[in-house]
Design a protein around this motif. Structure first.
Motif, PDB file in Angstrom:
ATOM      1  N   ARG A 175       0.856  -1.173   0.000  1.00 19.71           N
ATOM      2  CA  ARG A 175       0.000   0.000   0.000  1.00 19.71           C
ATOM      3  C   ARG A 175       0.900   1.233   0.000  1.00 19.71           C
ATOM      4  NH1 ARG A 175      -3.878  -1.828   5.061  1.00 19.71           N
ATOM      5  NH2 ARG A 175      -5.487  -2.910   3.847  1.00 19.71           N
ATOM      6  N   LEU A 176       0.400   2.332  -0.536  1.00 21.41           N
ATOM      7  CA  LEU A 176       1.196   3.547  -0.556  1.00 21.41           C
ATOM      8  C   LEU A 176       1.386   4.071   0.861  1.00 21.41           C
ATOM      9  CD1 LEU A 176       2.619   5.578  -2.415  1.00 21.41           C
ATOM     10  CD2 LEU A 176       0.508   6.922  -2.399  1.00 21.41           C
ATOM     11  N   GLN A 180       7.149   6.694   1.489  1.00 20.29           N
ATOM     12  CA  GLN A 180       7.480   6.421   0.096  1.00 20.29           C
ATOM     13  C   GLN A 180       7.368   7.656  -0.801  1.00 20.29           C
ATOM     14  OE1 GLN A 180       4.638   3.281  -0.518  1.00 20.29           O
ATOM     15  NE2 GLN A 180       6.119   1.671  -0.035  1.00 20.29           N
ATOM     16  N   HIS A 199      -2.123  -3.765  -2.320  1.00 19.81           N
ATOM     17  CA  HIS A 199      -1.127  -3.246  -3.254  1.00 19.81           C
ATOM     18  C   HIS A 199      -1.309  -1.730  -3.340  1.00 19.81           C
ATOM     19  CE1 HIS A 199       0.422  -7.074  -5.154  1.00 19.81           C
ATOM     20  NE2 HIS A 199      -0.576  -7.498  -4.395  1.00 19.81           N
ATOM     21  N   ILE A 200      -0.568  -1.098  -4.217  1.00 21.15           N
ATOM     22  CA  ILE A 200      -0.575   0.362  -4.264  1.00 21.15           C
ATOM     23  C   ILE A 200      -1.931   0.927  -4.683  1.00 21.15           C
ATOM     24  CG2 ILE A 200       0.348   0.410  -6.618  1.00 21.15           C
ATOM     25  CD1 ILE A 200       1.923   2.930  -5.791  1.00 21.15           C
ATOM     26  N   GLY A 204      -2.987   5.205  -5.646  1.00 21.05           N
ATOM     27  CA  GLY A 204      -1.600   5.234  -5.203  1.00 21.05           C
ATOM     28  C   GLY A 204      -0.633   5.391  -6.365  1.00 21.05           C
TER      29      GLY A 204
END
Length: 264
Positions: A175-176, A180, A199-200, A204
């Protein structure tokens, strides 16, 4: 929905030889190879033995790889920590690196891996590599996996790789995260474009691409596994319509070299 399919080119022995630049290869799914002036680094290679139908075959098999200086693993999911691939690479690789938990799993394969904390830095040849954080502990929400142990943030990572020719970032499955969005501009991002909840996600992707508005983006984690799961079902053309400077989205076949160039 029609699944986007990744193209593939067969990798050659010359892809592993010493060159006068740094080349980046998508190996399919979430994997990549870096040839930095002859230093060969494999990240999350899934080249054989996956337990789901393959849509696009890997561009190289373990027996075709003559040698690698290091293998880097981001986390323990079997589309990243491929036991069959790693067993076949064991005698061809100088070093294996991963978060500490994954290093323990290497022992089952009779492989000695170096375990690291997040933000640790180490060298492979002329490359300086730092573990970046990732948020991917989906197992804690799984009745099957959560009984085994508590999955911690430090069990998952990305890799920031400084080469003589520029900076490459593999955020990994994540995940964002706010951290980051705080790094220097990488020259190339191997970017997961999955829209899964761990996931992103597309929002994201849009945010990351906006933050690193000059980085070359190579989409990964799409078009290689035949599935209706969102984790494997990204489409680079959808991403292209969302991001600033879309011409820098470099959708390449698995196994095709991308020459690393500094963006600043």
């Amino acid at each position: 929905m029609t699944q986007a399919k990744a193209e593939r080119v067969q990798m050659k022995a010359s892809d592993f030889e010493t060159i006068d630049h740094t080349a980046v290869y998508w190996l399919g799914n979430g994997g990549a190879m870096i040839n930095s002036r002859g230093t060969i680094i494999l990240i999350d290679p899934l080249l054989k033995g996956f337990d789901m139908p393959i849509y696009t075959e890997a561009p190289v098999q373990p027996e075709e790889i003559p040698h690698a200086d290091a293998v880097l693993i981001t986390h323990c999911d079997n589309d990243h920590f491929s036991r069959d691939t790693l067993r076949d690479l064991k005698g061809k690789v100088n070093e294996f690196h991963s978060p500490h938990y994954v290093a323990g799993l290497f022992e089952e394969l009779d492989i000695q891996a170096q375990g690291h904390d997040i933000h640790d830095t180490f060298a492979v040849g002329d490359c300086r590599i730092t573990l970046t954080p990732a948020d991917h502990a989906w197992q804690n929400e799984s009745p099957k996996h959560s009984v085994k142990r508590h999955w911690a943030m430090e069990d998952y990572c990305g890799y920031w790789i400084e080469t003589p020719d520029g900076k490459i970032w593999m955020p990994g499955d994540s995940r964002l995260m706010e951290e980051q969005l705080t790094y220097d501009m990488p020259d190339l991002i191997l970017m997961d474009i999955s829209d899964g909840s761990w996931h992103i996600g597309l929002k994201g992707v849009e945010k990351l691409a906006e933050t690193y508005c000059e980085s070359v983006l190579v989409p990964i984690h799409w078009g290689c596994v035949r599935s209706d799961w969102r984790e494997f079902n990204g489409d680079p053309e959808t991403v292209r319509q969302m991001i600033v400077n879309p011409e820098r989205l470099n959708t390449v076949p698995c196994g095709e070299a991308v020459k690393l160039r500094r963006v600043k």
